[in-house]
Design a protein around this motif. Structure first.
Motif, short mmCIF file in Angstrom:
data_model
loop_
_atom_site.label_atom_id
_atom_site.label_comp_id
_atom_site.label_asym_id
_atom_site.label_seq_id
_atom_site.Cartn_x
_atom_site.Cartn_y
_atom_site.Cartn_z
N UNK A 209 0.84 -1.21 0.00
CA UNK A 209 0.00 0.00 0.00
C UNK A 209 0.87 1.25 0.00
N UNK A 210 1.93 1.24 0.80
CA UNK A 210 2.86 2.37 0.85
C UNK A 210 3.51 2.59 -0.51
N UNK A 211 3.89 1.50 -1.16
CA UNK A 211 4.52 1.57 -2.48
C UNK A 211 3.59 2.25 -3.48
N UNK A 212 2.32 1.88 -3.45
CA UNK A 212 1.35 2.44 -4.39
C UNK A 212 1.11 3.93 -4.10
N UNK A 213 0.94 4.28 -2.83
CA UNK A 213 0.70 5.68 -2.47
C UNK A 213 1.88 6.55 -2.85
N UNK A 214 3.08 6.06 -2.59
CA UNK A 214 4.27 6.85 -2.91
C UNK A 214 4.43 7.02 -4.42
N UNK A 215 4.19 5.94 -5.16
CA UNK A 215 4.28 6.03 -6.62
C UNK A 215 3.25 6.98 -7.19
N UNK A 216 2.04 6.91 -6.67
CA UNK A 216 0.98 7.81 -7.14
C UNK A 216 1.32 9.26 -6.79
N UNK B 33 4.31 15.20 -10.46
CA UNK B 33 5.01 15.42 -11.72
C UNK B 33 4.08 16.00 -12.79
N UNK B 34 2.89 15.43 -12.94
CA UNK B 34 2.03 15.78 -14.07
C UNK B 34 0.66 16.33 -13.70
N UNK B 35 0.34 16.35 -12.42
CA UNK B 35 -1.00 16.76 -12.03
C UNK B 35 -1.97 15.59 -12.10
N UNK B 36 -3.15 15.76 -11.54
CA UNK B 36 -4.09 14.66 -11.46
C UNK B 36 -4.71 14.33 -12.81
N UNK B 37 -5.12 15.34 -13.56
CA UNK B 37 -5.84 15.07 -14.80
C UNK B 37 -4.93 14.50 -15.87
N UNK B 38 -3.67 14.88 -15.85
CA UNK B 38 -2.73 14.37 -16.86
C UNK B 38 -2.14 13.02 -16.47
N UNK B 39 -2.46 12.56 -15.27
CA UNK B 39 -1.97 11.26 -14.81
C UNK B 39 -3.05 10.20 -14.97
N UNK B 40 -2.71 9.10 -15.60
CA UNK B 40 -3.64 7.98 -15.74
C UNK B 40 -3.27 6.88 -14.76
N UNK C 290 0.58 2.56 -12.54
CA UNK C 290 1.02 1.17 -12.63
C UNK C 290 2.47 1.08 -13.10
N UNK C 291 2.81 1.91 -14.06
CA UNK C 291 4.18 1.91 -14.56
C UNK C 291 5.15 2.40 -13.50
N UNK C 292 4.77 3.43 -12.75
CA UNK C 292 5.64 3.99 -11.72
C UNK C 292 5.93 2.99 -10.61
N UNK C 293 4.91 2.24 -10.19
CA UNK C 293 5.08 1.31 -9.08
C UNK C 293 5.48 -0.09 -9.56
N UNK C 294 5.44 -0.30 -10.88
CA UNK C 294 5.83 -1.58 -11.47
C UNK C 294 5.01 -2.74 -10.91
N UNK C 295 3.68 -2.53 -10.93
CA UNK C 295 2.76 -3.56 -10.46
C UNK C 295 1.67 -3.77 -11.50
N UNK C 296 1.01 -4.90 -11.39
CA UNK C 296 -0.10 -5.19 -12.29
C UNK C 296 -1.34 -4.41 -11.86
N UNK C 297 -2.29 -4.30 -12.79
CA UNK C 297 -3.53 -3.61 -12.47
C UNK C 297 -4.25 -4.29 -11.31
N UNK D 120 -7.63 10.81 -2.42
CA UNK D 120 -8.23 10.94 -1.09
C UNK D 120 -7.38 10.30 -0.01
N UNK D 121 -6.81 9.14 -0.31
CA UNK D 121 -5.99 8.44 0.68
C UNK D 121 -4.71 9.21 0.99
N UNK D 122 -4.10 9.79 -0.03
CA UNK D 122 -2.87 10.57 0.18
C UNK D 122 -3.16 11.78 1.06
N UNK D 123 -4.21 12.51 0.75
CA UNK D 123 -4.56 13.71 1.50
C UNK D 123 -4.94 13.36 2.94
N UNK D 124 -5.75 12.33 3.11
CA UNK D 124 -6.19 11.93 4.44
C UNK D 124 -5.02 11.50 5.31
#
Length: 210
Positions: A13-20, A26-33, A38-45, A60-64
């Motif tokens: 979970x930490x890995x995913x939050x940090x990657x996101x 880097x790119x903002x929310x709307x420009x990030x898919x 998935x590519x940043x954290x090197x994990x499957x969908x 929401x999880x990052x902010x909270x």
């Protein structure tokens, strides 16, 4: 099938939050898919969607998480008699918040200040995120209000000032400092500490105490 340990789940979970966080900074929310995440954290969908349903839940999880840790730190300070002075308290809490995310870097600069600015921008379009942010800030303001009441009871601060006025001012100083780092580059938290300390040394007649 072997059971997955809680430590492993927390680490993933930490890995995913940090990657996101890096992607959003880097790119903002709307420009990030989600594909970018998935590519940043090197994990499957499947691995990522096991924890988060999509970008909205990630944001929401990052902010909270950030606001929760800050609120807890100030609530702990409010329980002390008297609470630590503002300059020391702000330095401690902000320093820990930044240090916990110092490994997150975008273009050679800390990602966290940029992420904060991206969050502010997104709240103008995303009412659910705005609600999370409002709730978090209200809880931090309430904790700061308790801290100010502690100062006043200890005779460290004038009693004729509304605690919430001081709370909003202290939050504004921290947010402004973070915004400056996003715009102008990193600066040690001691800069904010020393600035607050200098302001605290002034008296109403313009002279300097101590």
């Amino acid at each position: 099938m072997a059971r997955v340990s809680q430590e492993h789940l927390d680490a993933r979970r930490r890995q995913i939050l940090d990657g996101a966080s890096i992607c959003f900074a880097r790119n903002g929310f709307h420009a990030t898919s989600m594909q970018d995440v998935l590519k940043e954290v090197d994990l499957s969908a499947g691995a990522v969607y096991r924890y988060f349903s999509g970008k909205e839940e990630l944001i929401g999880a990052i902010v909270s998480e950030v606001l929760g840790s800050v609120r807890a730190a100030f609530e702990e300070a409010a329980r002390q008699t008297p609470p630590p002075p503002p300059d020391e308290l702000v330095t401690s809490v902000l320093g820990r918040t930044l240090a916990a995310r110092e490994s997150l870097v975008v273009d050679g600069r800390p990602a966290f200040p940029r992420l904060v600015v991206q969050v502010w921008t997104e709240t103008l379009r995303n009412e659910e995120l705005a609600a999370i942010l409002r709730e978090g800030y209200l809880s931090v303001r309430a904790a700061w209000g308790q801290i100010v009441e502690g100062y006043q009871k200890a005779g460290m601060m004038r009693a004729d000032v509304a605690p919430d006025d001081v709370a909003r001012t202290m939050i504004a100083s921290v947010l402004g400092f973070i915004a400056q780092q996003s715009l102008f580059g990193p600066a040690p938290v001691e800069v904010l500490r020393d600035g607050l300390r200098a302001l605290m040394s002034m008296r109403d007649d313009g002279s300097v105490t101590g």
